[in-house]
Design a protein around this motif. Sequence first.
Motif, PDB file in Angstrom:
ATOM      1  N   PRO A 234      93.765  99.376 -58.606  1.00 19.57           N
ATOM      2  CA  PRO A 234      94.846  99.735 -57.685  1.00 19.57           C
ATOM      3  C   PRO A 234      96.197  99.831 -58.396  1.00 19.57           C
ATOM      4  O   PRO A 234      96.406  99.281 -59.477  1.00 19.57           O
ATOM      5  N   MET A 235      97.118 100.541 -57.761  1.00 14.80           N
ATOM      6  CA  MET A 235      98.512 100.603 -58.191  1.00 14.80           C
ATOM      7  C   MET A 235      99.384 100.645 -56.943  1.00 14.80           C
ATOM      8  O   MET A 235      99.084 101.378 -55.996  1.00 14.80           O
ATOM      9  N   LEU A 236     100.452  99.855 -56.929  1.00 14.25           N
ATOM     10  CA  LEU A 236     101.388  99.806 -55.813  1.00 14.25           C
ATOM     11  C   LEU A 236     102.756 100.290 -56.271  1.00 14.25           C
ATOM     12  O   LEU A 236     103.155 100.049 -57.409  1.00 14.25           O
ATOM     13  N   ARG A 237     103.479 100.935 -55.374  1.00 17.47           N
ATOM     14  CA  ARG A 237     104.870 101.304 -55.646  1.00 17.47           C
ATOM     15  C   ARG A 237     105.642 101.327 -54.338  1.00 17.47           C
ATOM     16  O   ARG A 237     105.183 101.896 -53.343  1.00 17.47           O
ATOM     17  N   ARG A 238     106.825 100.706 -54.360  1.00 18.59           N
ATOM     18  CA  ARG A 238     107.708 100.720 -53.191  1.00 18.59           C
ATOM     19  C   ARG A 238     108.644 101.918 -53.290  1.00 18.59           C
ATOM     20  O   ARG A 238     109.249 102.168 -54.343  1.00 18.59           O
ATOM     21  N   LEU A 239     108.776 102.651 -52.188  1.00 14.82           N
ATOM     22  CA  LEU A 239     109.715 103.754 -52.125  1.00 14.82           C
ATOM     23  C   LEU A 239     111.099 103.250 -51.740  1.00 14.82           C
ATOM     24  O   LEU A 239     111.257 102.116 -51.277  1.00 14.82           O
ATOM     25  N   ALA A 240     112.102 104.096 -51.914  1.00 12.25           N
ATOM     26  CA  ALA A 240     113.482 103.699 -51.629  1.00 12.25           C
ATOM     27  C   ALA A 240     113.676 103.309 -50.168  1.00 12.25           C
ATOM     28  O   ALA A 240     114.531 102.465 -49.850  1.00 12.25           O
ATOM     29  N   ASP A 241     112.907 103.899 -49.247  1.00 12.29           N
ATOM     30  CA  ASP A 241     113.052 103.588 -47.822  1.00 12.29           C
ATOM     31  C   ASP A 241     112.213 102.390 -47.390  1.00 12.29           C
ATOM     32  O   ASP A 241     112.146 102.070 -46.203  1.00 12.29           O
ATOM     33  N   GLY A 242     111.554 101.711 -48.332  1.00 13.56           N
ATOM     34  CA  GLY A 242     110.784 100.510 -48.015  1.00 13.56           C
ATOM     35  C   GLY A 242     109.303 100.742 -47.807  1.00 13.56           C
ATOM     36  O   GLY A 242     108.526  99.781 -47.818  1.00 13.56           O
ATOM     37  N   ARG A 243     108.896 101.991 -47.632  1.00 10.68           N
ATOM     38  CA  ARG A 243     107.462 102.258 -47.508  1.00 10.68           C
ATOM     39  C   ARG A 243     106.765 101.996 -48.841  1.00 10.68           C
ATOM     40  O   ARG A 243     107.390 102.036 -49.895  1.00 10.68           O
ATOM     41  N   ILE A 244     105.467 101.748 -48.778  1.00 10.74           N
ATOM     42  CA  ILE A 244     104.699 101.345 -49.955  1.00 10.74           C
ATOM     43  C   ILE A 244     103.534 102.298 -50.150  1.00 10.74           C
ATOM     44  O   ILE A 244     102.837 102.651 -49.191  1.00 10.74           O
ATOM     45  N   LEU A 245     103.331 102.705 -51.389  1.00 12.36           N
ATOM     46  CA  LEU A 245     102.188 103.537 -51.747  1.00 12.36           C
ATOM     47  C   LEU A 245     101.151 102.694 -52.473  1.00 12.36           C
ATOM     48  O   LEU A 245     101.487 101.892 -53.338  1.00 12.36           O
ATOM     49  N   LEU A 246      99.896 102.883 -52.133  1.00 11.61           N
ATOM     50  CA  LEU A 246      98.764 102.257 -52.809  1.00 11.61           C
ATOM     51  C   LEU A 246      97.841 103.359 -53.299  1.00 11.61           C
ATOM     52  O   LEU A 246      97.348 104.168 -52.505  1.00 11.61           O
ATOM     53  N   ALA A 247      97.627 103.400 -54.623  1.00  7.11           N
ATOM     54  CA  ALA A 247      96.671 104.333 -55.212  1.00  7.11           C
ATOM     55  C   ALA A 247      95.534 103.536 -55.823  1.00  7.11           C
ATOM     56  O   ALA A 247      95.731 102.432 -56.323  1.00  7.11           O
ATOM     57  N   TYR A 248      94.328 104.096 -55.800  1.00  5.62           N
ATOM     58  CA  TYR A 248      93.198 103.392 -56.392  1.00  5.62           C
ATOM     59  C   TYR A 248      92.072 104.372 -56.712  1.00  5.62           C
ATOM     60  O   TYR A 248      92.024 105.496 -56.197  1.00  5.62           O
ATOM     61  N   SER A 249      91.167 103.937 -57.597  1.00  7.78           N
ATOM     62  CA  SER A 249      89.965 104.702 -57.930  1.00  7.78           C
ATOM     63  C   SER A 249      88.859 104.348 -56.945  1.00  7.78           C
ATOM     64  O   SER A 249      88.734 103.192 -56.536  1.00  7.78           O
ATOM     65  N   HIS A 250      88.050 105.329 -56.583  1.00  5.39           N
ATOM     66  CA  HIS A 250      86.911 105.039 -55.709  1.00  5.39           C
ATOM     67  C   HIS A 250      85.686 105.820 -56.170  1.00  5.39           C
ATOM     68  O   HIS A 250      85.744 106.583 -57.133  1.00  5.39           O
ATOM     69  N   HIS A 251      84.585 105.600 -55.492  1.00  5.51           N
ATOM     70  CA  HIS A 251      83.293 106.199 -55.858  1.00  5.51           C
ATOM     71  C   HIS A 251      82.970 105.954 -57.334  1.00  5.51           C
ATOM     72  O   HIS A 251      82.632 106.873 -58.083  1.00  5.51           O
ATOM     73  N   SER A 252      83.114 104.669 -57.738  1.00  4.57           N
ATOM     74  CA  SER A 252      82.752 104.264 -59.095  1.00  4.57           C
ATOM     75  C   SER A 252      83.453 105.108 -60.152  1.00  4.57           C
ATOM     76  O   SER A 252      82.825 105.703 -61.038  1.00  4.57           O
ATOM     77  N   LYS A 253      84.787 105.175 -60.039  1.00  3.18           N
ATOM     78  CA  LYS A 253      85.663 105.882 -60.985  1.00  3.18           C
ATOM     79  C   LYS A 253      85.547 107.396 -60.882  1.00  3.18           C
ATOM     80  O   LYS A 253      85.982 108.115 -61.779  1.00  3.18           O
ATOM     81  N   GLN A 254      85.012 107.886 -59.784  1.00  2.00           N
ATOM     82  CA  GLN A 254      84.818 109.327 -59.639  1.00  2.00           C
ATOM     83  C   GLN A 254      85.708 109.922 -58.557  1.00  2.00           C
ATOM     84  O   GLN A 254      85.415 110.984 -58.014  1.00  2.00           O
ATOM     85  N   GLY A 255      86.799 109.260 -58.268  1.00  2.65           N
ATOM     86  CA  GLY A 255      87.722 109.783 -57.282  1.00  2.65           C
ATOM     87  C   GLY A 255      89.002 108.973 -57.245  1.00  2.65           C
ATOM     88  O   GLY A 255      89.060 107.847 -57.749  1.00  2.65           O
ATOM     89  N   VAL A 256      90.040 109.551 -56.642  1.00  4.34           N
ATOM     90  CA  VAL A 256      91.346 108.909 -56.534  1.00  4.34           C
ATOM     91  C   VAL A 256      91.849 109.065 -55.104  1.00  4.34           C
ATOM     92  O   VAL A 256      91.738 110.147 -54.508  1.00  4.34           O
ATOM     93  N   ARG A 257      92.400 107.984 -54.573  1.00  2.55           N
ATOM     94  CA  ARG A 257      92.956 108.013 -53.218  1.00  2.55           C
ATOM     95  C   ARG A 257      94.340 107.378 -53.223  1.00  2.55           C
ATOM     96  O   ARG A 257      94.580 106.413 -53.949  1.00  2.55           O
ATOM     97  N   VAL A 258      95.238 107.914 -52.392  1.00  3.44           N
ATOM     98  CA  VAL A 258      96.583 107.352 -52.228  1.00  3.44           C
ATOM     99  C   VAL A 258      96.845 107.182 -50.740  1.00  3.44           C
ATOM    100  O   VAL A 258      96.667 108.129 -49.961  1.00  3.44           O
ATOM    101  N   VAL A 259      97.248 105.967 -50.350  1.00  2.27           N
ATOM    102  CA  VAL A 259      97.622 105.704 -48.958  1.00  2.27           C
ATOM    103  C   VAL A 259      99.061 105.213 -48.924  1.00  2.27           C
ATOM    104  O   VAL A 259      99.593 104.711 -49.917  1.00  2.27           O
ATOM    105  N   MET A 260      99.694 105.375 -47.783  1.00  6.80           N
ATOM    106  CA  MET A 260     101.077 104.934 -47.581  1.00  6.80           C
ATOM    107  C   MET A 260     101.148 104.045 -46.345  1.00  6.80           C
ATOM    108  O   MET A 260     100.540 104.355 -45.317  1.00  6.80           O
TER     109      MET A 260
END
Length: 375
Positions: free
Chosen positions: A340-366
């Motif tokens: 996973p990777m987290l990052r806070r945006l200037a407006d306070g929202r947070i992004l979470l990125a991570y690998s899925h499907h056993s390193k065969q995909g990438v997803r980002v949620v906010m």
Amino acid sequence: MGSGDIFILALALISVVLSGYALWRDETLNWVFAVPRLPAPDPGEAPLFETLFDYRPKKGVAHSPAIVKHGETLSTLWFEGSSEAQPDIEIRRAVLETGPEGGCAGDPETFLTSAALAKAFAPGQLVVTLGNTIQNDAIESSLYATVVSVGGWAMASIAEVRMDGVKPVRVRKLDLSPFLNRSFLVRSPMVAYADGSHALPAYFEMGTTYGALVRLDAEGRVRDQRRMTGTGVKPIQPMIVVLDETRALAFLRDFDDSGRLYLSRTEDGGRHWTRAEATDIPHPNAPVVALSLSGGRILMARNGSGNDADRLELAVSADEGESWQVIHRIDSEAGEARYPMLRRLADGRILLAYSHHSKQGVRVVMFNEAWVAAR
């Protein structure tokens, strides 16, 4: 011993002496952390949790995402190719849009290649493959990339990459060791200091494995390096969370897979770190990421244990990491979800990125803190 061996040893000794002299004559570093000031969220804000990006290549790996911001462009980066540490690996990206009405992502595109980095290297050198890449918070339009010129990950180095748009224009390896300068990798976001300087969490993976805090000057030159070690453990990929001007926590993955998350602490701004000790948190051989929330809380994205070892969970601590409350588990339909990777945006929202499907995909949620509070 032949004349060639004597010559190599003499060069190594000269390098050590010159490195020591440079550190001795340099100005004293400021060891006071920059403490993030995080205002409480608007009590009327509605909870938000949405998926911005969900990607799987037709074949091969898409793994280890980062979240970077250059100018006004926010992107997720990851490495993609037939398999890890292969010559066809390249850094790909998708530009993220995070407007007030919601977010989305552009189409994946090639961002960095081994050939382009090799061409921009000073001095020039071969780049065999690429790995974890993060933002250089100290210098605009700059990245830190894990590069391999010979061998595999154990022979990797950390390269600073200066960009002009989507083109690397200057690449150089960080001087982290006078001997070969190999086996250093990068994974976690940088740490800011009160004087405007930064430090880079890194790790050494060959032989005596350890985490490191690398202090840098305004030009990106290495000024100091402090280790995070453990007894009978190989602590890597330090994720550092600043508590106040002098105290910070470093959460570390155990490369030997002891089944626990490890923790090292500093009380003097990162000059000294306690030996990494096992926490009560069951954890597989995988990295974690964490960041500060308002009210002194800490948010962590980590893997579970047992049957949930391949699922990511979000947990919150209100007592500086002493105890944790799991607030959310990522759906298991994505298969193995890690890195996973987290990052806070200037407006306070947070992004979470991570690998899925056993390193065969990438997803980002906010999501936002209102969503965290509602869990």
